[in-house]
Every structure is written in C-alpha cells, then in structure tokens.
Design a protein around this motif. Sequence first.
Motif, PDB file in Angstrom:
ATOM      1  N   LEU A   1     -32.834 -17.979 -19.783  1.00  0.00           N
ATOM      2  CA  LEU A   1     -34.070 -17.532 -19.128  1.00  0.00           C
ATOM      3  C   LEU A   1     -33.751 -16.756 -17.852  1.00  0.00           C
ATOM      4  O   LEU A   1     -34.417 -15.779 -17.519  1.00  0.00           O
ATOM      5  N   GLY A   2     -32.690 -17.187 -17.160  1.00  0.00           N
ATOM      6  CA  GLY A   2     -32.259 -16.480 -15.952  1.00  0.00           C
ATOM      7  C   GLY A   2     -31.877 -15.037 -16.251  1.00  0.00           C
ATOM      8  O   GLY A   2     -32.289 -14.102 -15.548  1.00  0.00           O
ATOM      9  N   THR A   3     -31.108 -14.825 -17.337  1.00  0.00           N
ATOM     10  CA  THR A   3     -30.698 -13.451 -17.676  1.00  0.00           C
ATOM     11  C   THR A   3     -31.902 -12.618 -18.116  1.00  0.00           C
ATOM     12  O   THR A   3     -31.976 -11.429 -17.839  1.00  0.00           O
ATOM     13  N   ILE A   4     -32.835 -13.267 -18.794  1.00  0.00           N
ATOM     14  CA  ILE A   4     -34.052 -12.538 -19.207  1.00  0.00           C
ATOM     15  C   ILE A   4     -34.833 -12.101 -17.965  1.00  0.00           C
ATOM     16  O   ILE A   4     -35.312 -10.965 -17.877  1.00  0.00           O
ATOM     17  N   ASP A   5     -34.914 -13.005 -16.979  1.00  0.00           N
ATOM     18  CA  ASP A   5     -35.644 -12.653 -15.753  1.00  0.00           C
ATOM     19  C   ASP A   5     -34.954 -11.515 -14.993  1.00  0.00           C
ATOM     20  O   ASP A   5     -35.625 -10.644 -14.429  1.00  0.00           O
ATOM     21  N   ILE A   6     -33.610 -11.523 -14.968  1.00  0.00           N
ATOM     22  CA  ILE A   6     -32.880 -10.424 -14.325  1.00  0.00           C
ATOM     23  C   ILE A   6     -33.229  -9.098 -15.028  1.00  0.00           C
ATOM     24  O   ILE A   6     -33.540  -8.093 -14.391  1.00  0.00           O
ATOM     25  N   ALA A   7     -33.198  -9.145 -16.368  1.00  0.00           N
ATOM     26  CA  ALA A   7     -33.507  -7.940 -17.147  1.00  0.00           C
ATOM     27  C   ALA A   7     -34.942  -7.483 -16.909  1.00  0.00           C
ATOM     28  O   ALA A   7     -35.221  -6.294 -16.762  1.00  0.00           O
ATOM     29  N   LEU A   8     -35.860  -8.461 -16.835  1.00  0.00           N
ATOM     30  CA  LEU A   8     -37.266  -8.125 -16.585  1.00  0.00           C
ATOM     31  C   LEU A   8     -37.423  -7.489 -15.208  1.00  0.00           C
ATOM     32  O   LEU A   8     -38.153  -6.514 -15.034  1.00  0.00           O
ATOM     33  N   GLY A   9     -36.718  -8.051 -14.216  1.00  0.00           N
ATOM     34  CA  GLY A   9     -36.797  -7.523 -12.854  1.00  0.00           C
ATOM     35  C   GLY A   9     -36.370  -6.066 -12.800  1.00  0.00           C
ATOM     36  O   GLY A   9     -36.969  -5.253 -12.094  1.00  0.00           O
ATOM     37  N   GLU A  10     -35.345  -5.735 -13.599  1.00  0.00           N
ATOM     38  CA  GLU A  10     -34.840  -4.359 -13.629  1.00  0.00           C
ATOM     39  C   GLU A  10     -35.880  -3.385 -14.164  1.00  0.00           C
ATOM     40  O   GLU A  10     -35.896  -2.215 -13.792  1.00  0.00           O
TER      41      GLU A  10
END
Length: 324
Positions: free
Chosen positions: A45-54
């Motif tokens: 979920l953390g990596t998904i949030d990083i990707a979403l933030g981008e």
Amino acid sequence: VAIVVGVDLGGTKVQSALVQSRKVIGQGRVRTPSGGADEVVEAILGTIDIALGESKAKRSDISAVGIGFPGQFDASSGDTLGAVNLKGFQERYPLSRKISKAIAGAPVALDNDVRAALLGEYQLGSGRGFKNLLGIFVGTGVGGGLVLDGRVRHGRGASGEVGHTVVMDRGLECGCGRLGCLEAYAGRGRMEVRARQMVEKGEKTILFEIMKKKDRDRLTSGVFAAALDADDRMARRLIDDAVWALGISLASVQNILDLEAIIVGGGLGDRLGAPFVKRVAEAMQPHLFISQNPPELLNTTLGDLSGAVGAALLAAGEGLEVSS
Ligand SMILES: [Zn+2]
C-alpha cells in the motif's frame, strides 16, 4: 480514463506501477520487509501511495489491482498459498482481500510474478511485434515464460520453467533441490552459496567487501557488477559459468521451439546489460541446430518495472488471451 495499478511482489523489493491508457504515470518501490505478511501488505500500500502521489491521484481512482506473486496461489479466492522466498507467506493468506479492502474495494487479480513480467515486456517492452518468444529472468532464481503464436503459454500451470532445464548431469545443487539445473549456475542465490564455499576453501574475492560497502546482506546484481568492474577473479568465474549454462539451456529451448526472440531480464540481465546478453548469444551459438538463423537476444525495455507493468495489464484485463 481508468487507472490500474500493478504490483511486483518479490523477495527483495516491492514495486508498484500506475498505468493509464497503457502508459506508466507513477511508480513506487521499497525493500521487501521481513516482519510477516501484514507488514508486506503495508509495504504494498505504501508503494501504491508513492505512485499515486507522483500522479496526483487517490486510492479511490484505482479501478483494478494486479499482483505478480512469487509463489503458489488460489486464483478463485485470491488467497496466497505459499512462497519460498517471501517471509510470512508460508501459509494461506488472504492477500487479495486485504489489498482490495484498502483500495476502495477494487478487484484484485493475482498471477505468477514471472508471467506478469513476461506480459509487461511482451505488450509494452522488448517483446512488441514478436509472436513467439521466451522471457528469461535471471535473478535470485531463474524464471521464465513463453509466448507461443501470440499467446502466453500456461501449460498445466508450470510452462516456461527454463531455470530448471538440465545443463549438467549430476551437476551442482539447485534451489529446487535437484542437480544440474540452469538455476544452479545462473541464479544469484546459488552463485552466492558457491562464492561462500569458495571463500571457506581459502579463495580470495572482493565480492563480500563490496556487499558490506553497499550495505547489502546478499550478493546482489549490483555487487556482481561492481566486482566485475574491479576484475575480481571469483566474480568473473561465477559469471562465466552462468553464461555457459545460459548458452546450453537457451540453445536447447531454441532447438525445440524455433523462437523469434529471447528477452533476458531479471537483476543480472538488466544490471549487466547488453554485453552480458551478447555473451549469452555467443555461448548459444555452437549448440544451435540452425545456427545461421538464431533468435534475437534482447535486454528488457522496462527493466525492473516489467513485473509491475505486466501486473497492471493483467488488472486491466489485457493480455488475458491465454493458451493452455
Ligand atoms: Zn532446479
């Protein structure tokens, strides 16, 4: 336009890619945590949030999730059943349900991690335009997948396991417990075991110094690359053996299937790049039955993103045309 997310879940890293209209619009990656399955879910979920933030999107914008999983799973329930190289996944675990719940109920599709990477390269990477190809991923282990006549080949579930083709009768021990498989010579995990055995016998190498300097706890592809640059004898010998084994195995595959292309990816393939792939092509040559018409040997285009991108394509329902 729908946003889908693909997750490449590996023993070393967790990587996510957001894909919209077949383009990557965001990505995130972290080292795989070792504290168990719940912690891995948080990392995903953390990596998904990083990707979403981008890409300035939110979890609720995601229409589907695809996960490339390095082990056994039950596709109908979305539970994982076991994975040798992933701590905390030795028993049944409701991975899809946990991720879906956190991503606003989005559907989650699971597939094999190597097949996901193959799909990524086939549809959006080096494999575009070919109808018959092998993707070989040379990492901790050696995974592979086939596209035949434009379809990803599943067989009875275990098609394309090129890592366990035999290159030496009664040869070195493989990660699978058998002897003489390609992976016993070209898989980083087994190469590290050999390196440690040679050190115990008193042979010299800077591999483990480089490992410590890089703050790693295993011989990663980057460690091998640095040792090769420093002309370390043991590293050179281990890589020479890997090239030799890949040449035998891939030539045998070619002689059976007459492929148009072979894509060499994974940590070692990506990190050592075109010179490594060229050496593998040369090592194949003497074993090719039709030596004047070899397959194209290619590096990946997506690099270590192939798995996440392929998983996203799975989530989008693309590339699902499968032959069995
Ligand atoms: Zn094996």
